[in-house]
Design a protein around this motif. Sequence first.
Motif, PDB file in Angstrom:
ATOM      1  N   LEU A 112       0.817  -1.224   0.000  1.00 17.66           N
ATOM      2  CA  LEU A 112       0.000   0.000   0.000  1.00 17.66           C
ATOM      3  C   LEU A 112       0.845   1.267   0.000  1.00 17.66           C
ATOM      4  N   GLY A 113       2.061   1.167  -0.528  1.00 14.34           N
ATOM      5  CA  GLY A 113       2.905   2.342  -0.667  1.00 14.34           C
ATOM      6  C   GLY A 113       3.724   2.665   0.549  1.00 14.34           C
ATOM      7  N   ILE A 114       3.639   1.860   1.596  1.00 13.36           N
ATOM      8  CA  ILE A 114       4.347   2.172   2.841  1.00 13.36           C
ATOM      9  C   ILE A 114       5.855   2.133   2.630  1.00 13.36           C
ATOM     10  N   SER A 115       6.346   1.155   1.875  1.00  9.78           N
ATOM     11  CA  SER A 115       7.791   1.060   1.646  1.00  9.78           C
ATOM     12  C   SER A 115       8.291   2.255   0.839  1.00  9.78           C
ATOM     13  N   SER A 116       7.516   2.670  -0.137  1.00 12.89           N
ATOM     14  CA  SER A 116       7.921   3.820  -0.948  1.00 12.89           C
ATOM     15  C   SER A 116       7.945   5.092  -0.112  1.00 12.89           C
ATOM     16  N   GLY A 117       6.986   5.219   0.812  1.00 14.32           N
ATOM     17  CA  GLY A 117       6.999   6.368   1.711  1.00 14.32           C
ATOM     18  C   GLY A 117       8.221   6.361   2.608  1.00 14.32           C
ATOM     19  N   ALA A 118       8.574   5.189   3.124  1.00 11.68           N
ATOM     20  CA  ALA A 118       9.768   5.075   3.952  1.00 11.68           C
ATOM     21  C   ALA A 118      11.024   5.389   3.151  1.00 11.68           C
ATOM     22  N   SER A 119      11.064   4.893   1.914  1.00  9.78           N
ATOM     23  CA  SER A 119      12.217   5.159   1.057  1.00  9.78           C
ATOM     24  C   SER A 119      12.364   6.648   0.750  1.00  9.78           C
ATOM     25  N   LEU A 120      11.231   7.318   0.490  1.00 12.95           N
ATOM     26  CA  LEU A 120      11.277   8.753   0.223  1.00 12.95           C
ATOM     27  C   LEU A 120      11.751   9.513   1.458  1.00 12.95           C
ATOM     28  N   GLY A 121      11.270   9.111   2.637  1.00  7.44           N
ATOM     29  CA  GLY A 121      11.721   9.762   3.869  1.00  7.44           C
ATOM     30  C   GLY A 121      13.208   9.594   4.090  1.00  7.44           C
ATOM     31  N   ALA A 122      13.716   8.376   3.883  1.00 11.99           N
ATOM     32  CA  ALA A 122      15.147   8.123   4.074  1.00 11.99           C
ATOM     33  C   ALA A 122      15.987   8.868   3.033  1.00 11.99           C
ATOM     34  N   THR A 123      15.525   8.865   1.786  1.00 10.74           N
ATOM     35  CA  THR A 123      16.257   9.571   0.727  1.00 10.74           C
ATOM     36  C   THR A 123      16.325  11.063   1.004  1.00 10.74           C
ATOM     37  N   SER A 124      15.223  11.634   1.463  1.00 10.64           N
ATOM     38  CA  SER A 124      15.199  13.070   1.786  1.00 10.64           C
ATOM     39  C   SER A 124      16.136  13.378   2.948  1.00 10.64           C
ATOM     40  N   ALA A 125      16.180  12.491   3.924  1.00  9.64           N
ATOM     41  CA  ALA A 125      17.050  12.720   5.087  1.00  9.64           C
ATOM     42  C   ALA A 125      18.523  12.630   4.707  1.00  9.64           C
ATOM     43  N   ILE A 126      18.873  11.635   3.895  1.00 11.85           N
ATOM     44  CA  ILE A 126      20.281  11.402   3.569  1.00 11.85           C
ATOM     45  C   ILE A 126      20.816  12.441   2.583  1.00 11.85           C
ATOM     46  N   LEU A 127      20.064  12.729   1.539  1.00 14.73           N
ATOM     47  CA  LEU A 127      20.564  13.592   0.479  1.00 14.73           C
ATOM     48  C   LEU A 127      20.229  15.068   0.677  1.00 14.73           C
ATOM     49  N   LEU A 128      19.126  15.361   1.373  1.00 14.49           N
ATOM     50  CA  LEU A 128      18.734  16.764   1.580  1.00 14.49           C
ATOM     51  C   LEU A 128      18.961  17.224   3.014  1.00 14.49           C
ATOM     52  N   GLY A 129      19.301  16.299   3.902  1.00 13.18           N
ATOM     53  CA  GLY A 129      19.564  16.669   5.291  1.00 13.18           C
ATOM     54  C   GLY A 129      18.312  16.979   6.091  1.00 13.18           C
TER      55      GLY A 129
END
Length: 352
Positions: free
Chosen positions: A106-123
């Motif tokens: 239901l998109g939960i993994s993609s939401g988690a991936s977007l959160g992690a990507t934003s944290a790592i690359l955008l701080g």
Amino acid sequence: MQKLFREIGFACLLLVLALLLVCSLFWALSIGTVKLPVREIYETVLAQFTSGEPITAPGQGPVHDIVWLLRLPRLILASLVGCGLAVCGVIMQAIVKNPLADPYILGISSGASLGATSAILLGIGVSLGPNFVGIAAFIGAFAISLAVLFISNLGGRSNSMKLLLAGMALSAVCGAFSSFIVYFANNKEGMQTIAYWMMGSLAGAKWGELAIIAPIIMASVIFFWTQSRVLNLMLLGDESAITMGTDLHAYRQWYLLISSLIVGFAVYAAGMIGFVGLIIPHVIRMFTGPDHKRLIPVSALTGAIFLVICDGLCRIIIPHTELPIGILISMIGAPSFIYLMIKKTYGFGGND
């Protein structure tokens, strides 16, 4: 009398699985770069319980530190994550009436991936502390689950099909934004960090985190076990449930939120670990049938055993190197899932 025998057999099955979980924990504690005899592990565990000293107290010996500070926290986390993901798989499959569903469909993994990507690359979320990547992933997973509920309720009440379509749409959107961030960030080190996080790891387990995660996962699993009747009705469909006096709309939404909470904490603590919520319910349903009163506890214990064994194998397959657990589970899970799809010798429940 026959019902009594079935209940006794089910209780014996749970007892056997609990013993297997304990045995798998002791086995996984004994292996690694430093091999420890099971007897020495038993004495160390017993000594800690009887001494009354804090686990982190200095001067308790190297074996104590290996067992209590390095291996046992990660193995307990493995059992909790395996238990939680397996039960979430059961719940998601009941919510959307689809045996191919898992905690991430239901998109939960993609939401988690977007959160992690934003944290790592955008701080984003750096102020949240050293675990800001996991926290951002948790927020992303939970936010997407709320968005799925909101979208599925537009234009009328949500149902299993609308939940599934909303999840697939939001998953595509999150994947696109994650790719957009990766493309423009041009951060090689950050991309490596994302790749490692996506593979999953239990190495960062700490007792402080376990004290928060364990009550949430265990309470949620027990709650779902008490909801066996409603979950069984979900397999029959909304119309059949209404004729029996139960409206599944509110139940479906609450179950999704609680499942997302479990998945969010699992992602926060261990990164992305797939296939557990997909394979374990499939296998267990072949033996217990679709009745959630039996399916949930057996899946919970089996998921815990499975992830503990996988974590142990990750530390010994390649000498002096730890294989990311997500890779091993995918190598096991994908072929197993294909085999189950081809074989398909059980019924999911409902009208199939």
